[in-house]
Design an enzyme around this catalytic site. Structure first.
Site, short mmCIF file in Angstrom:
data_model
loop_
_atom_site.label_atom_id
_atom_site.label_comp_id
_atom_site.label_asym_id
_atom_site.label_seq_id
_atom_site.Cartn_x
_atom_site.Cartn_y
_atom_site.Cartn_z
N PRO A 11 -19.82 -59.11 12.48
CA PRO A 11 -20.76 -57.77 13.00
C PRO A 11 -20.84 -56.94 11.26
O PRO A 11 -19.88 -57.71 10.10
CB PRO A 11 -20.09 -57.30 13.89
CG PRO A 11 -18.87 -57.97 14.20
CD PRO A 11 -19.05 -59.32 13.84
N ASN A 12 -22.26 -56.71 11.10
CA ASN A 12 -22.53 -55.81 9.66
C ASN A 12 -22.89 -56.65 8.49
O ASN A 12 -23.39 -56.13 7.60
CB ASN A 12 -21.19 -55.10 9.73
CG ASN A 12 -20.52 -53.86 10.82
OD1 ASN A 12 -21.16 -53.14 11.51
ND2 ASN A 12 -20.21 -53.87 11.46
N ARG A 19 -24.71 -52.38 1.09
CA ARG A 19 -23.58 -51.17 1.10
C ARG A 19 -22.51 -51.78 0.13
O ARG A 19 -21.88 -52.94 0.15
CB ARG A 19 -23.36 -50.79 1.73
CG ARG A 19 -24.11 -49.94 2.80
CD ARG A 19 -23.51 -48.17 2.23
NE ARG A 19 -25.01 -47.59 3.82
CZ ARG A 19 -26.10 -47.72 3.37
NH1 ARG A 19 -26.73 -48.54 2.29
NH2 ARG A 19 -26.81 -46.87 4.18
N TYR A 24 -18.10 -57.01 -1.24
CA TYR A 24 -19.31 -58.13 -0.43
C TYR A 24 -19.87 -58.60 -2.09
O TYR A 24 -21.07 -60.01 -1.64
CB TYR A 24 -20.01 -57.59 1.02
CG TYR A 24 -18.73 -57.12 1.79
CD1 TYR A 24 -17.32 -58.81 1.88
CD2 TYR A 24 -18.51 -56.44 1.62
CE1 TYR A 24 -16.60 -58.04 2.40
CE2 TYR A 24 -17.43 -55.66 2.59
CZ TYR A 24 -16.86 -56.45 3.41
OH TYR A 24 -15.74 -56.36 4.17
N ASN A 75 -18.65 -66.65 10.13
CA ASN A 75 -18.10 -65.52 9.18
C ASN A 75 -17.63 -64.97 10.36
O ASN A 75 -18.94 -64.34 10.84
CB ASN A 75 -18.42 -64.89 7.73
CG ASN A 75 -18.05 -64.00 7.37
OD1 ASN A 75 -16.71 -63.61 7.59
ND2 ASN A 75 -18.56 -63.05 6.06
N ALA A 78 -15.29 -59.17 11.20
CA ALA A 78 -14.00 -58.22 11.87
C ALA A 78 -13.91 -58.88 13.27
O ALA A 78 -12.46 -58.66 13.45
CB ALA A 78 -14.84 -56.60 12.06
N GLU A 99 -14.21 -71.71 8.51
CA GLU A 99 -14.73 -70.08 8.51
C GLU A 99 -14.70 -69.40 6.95
O GLU A 99 -13.68 -70.47 6.43
CB GLU A 99 -12.51 -69.86 8.67
CG GLU A 99 -12.86 -68.06 9.24
CD GLU A 99 -11.15 -67.74 9.97
OE1 GLU A 99 -11.06 -68.90 9.83
OE2 GLU A 99 -10.90 -66.26 9.51
N HIS A 101 -15.07 -66.62 4.49
CA HIS A 101 -14.91 -65.25 4.00
C HIS A 101 -15.30 -64.75 2.67
O HIS A 101 -14.40 -64.94 1.63
CB HIS A 101 -13.20 -63.88 4.04
CG HIS A 101 -13.00 -64.41 5.90
ND1 HIS A 101 -13.59 -63.14 6.50
CD2 HIS A 101 -11.88 -65.51 6.44
CE1 HIS A 101 -13.04 -63.56 8.22
NE2 HIS A 101 -11.86 -65.25 7.68
N ARG A 108 -6.43 -58.15 0.45
CA ARG A 108 -7.08 -56.15 1.17
C ARG A 108 -5.65 -55.82 2.76
O ARG A 108 -4.53 -56.28 1.74
CB ARG A 108 -8.56 -57.02 2.10
CG ARG A 108 -8.56 -57.02 1.04
CD ARG A 108 -10.91 -57.40 1.06
NE ARG A 108 -10.95 -56.25 2.08
CZ ARG A 108 -12.25 -56.17 2.61
NH1 ARG A 108 -13.08 -56.83 3.36
NH2 ARG A 108 -12.53 -54.93 2.92
#
Ligand code: CA2
Length: 148
Positions: A11-12, A19, A24, A75, A78, A99, A101, A108
């Site tokens: 998601p996102n 943004r 990112y 990825n 969330a 995986e 990221h 973070r």
């Protein structure tokens, strides 16, 4: 063994490059897909590249990969930190899982430090920016070559 790899995005990530570039970077998801297609071409690999904001769609793609693919790069965004359902789907997939990221989740907020998916993944790449995707493709190509 097929040389098909699924590259799945949670998601996102459709907002990538639009943004929060300080976290990112400036590459869009379309840029990431193009980088993956270029890398995969050189490695003799086919890819299916998907993004969804819906947990069930990601689970359905993992199920599809069970029938056709020799590896998954994911990825989960969330969903990494929340989704036992995605973990269960990956546990039913018998081939390597990497995986990715984009950011270093360990640098973070504390809630990002745990990933359910990491308990299944054969490798985890975090903090290499969008380059993590092509590094993951190279790793899967190496594993595929070793298995043939
Ligand atoms: O660092 C990563 O790749 C993450 O998986 C990205 C997720 C975050 O929830 C994970 O903790 C770490 C967030 C993806 C949202 O991406 C955006 C990109 C640009 C603007 C807004 C969101």
């Amino acid at each position: 063994m097929s040389r098909l790899i699924f590259v799945l995005n949670g998601p996102n990530l459709n907002l990538l490059g639009k943004r929060q570039p300080h976290i990112y970077g400036r590459d869009t998801l379309a840029d990431v897909e193009a980088q993956c297609r270029s890398e995969a071409g050189g490695l003799g690999i086919d890819i299916r590249f998907h993004q969804s904001n819906r947990e069930y769609e990601i689970i359905d793609w993992i199920h599809e990969a069970r029938e056709t693919a020799s590896g998954i790069i994911i990825n989960p965004a969330a969903f990494s930190h929340t989704s036992v359902a995605i973990l269960d789907a990956l546990n039913a997939f018998d081939q390597p899982v990497i995986e990715v990221h984009i950011s270093n989740i360990h640098k973070r907020e504390a809630f990002r430090h745990h990933s359910y998916v990491s308990t299944r993944a054969d490798g985890v790449i975090a903090g290499f920016g969008t380059q993590g995707y092509t590094l993951a493709l190279r790793r899967l190509a190496r594993l595929l070559d070793a298995a043939t």
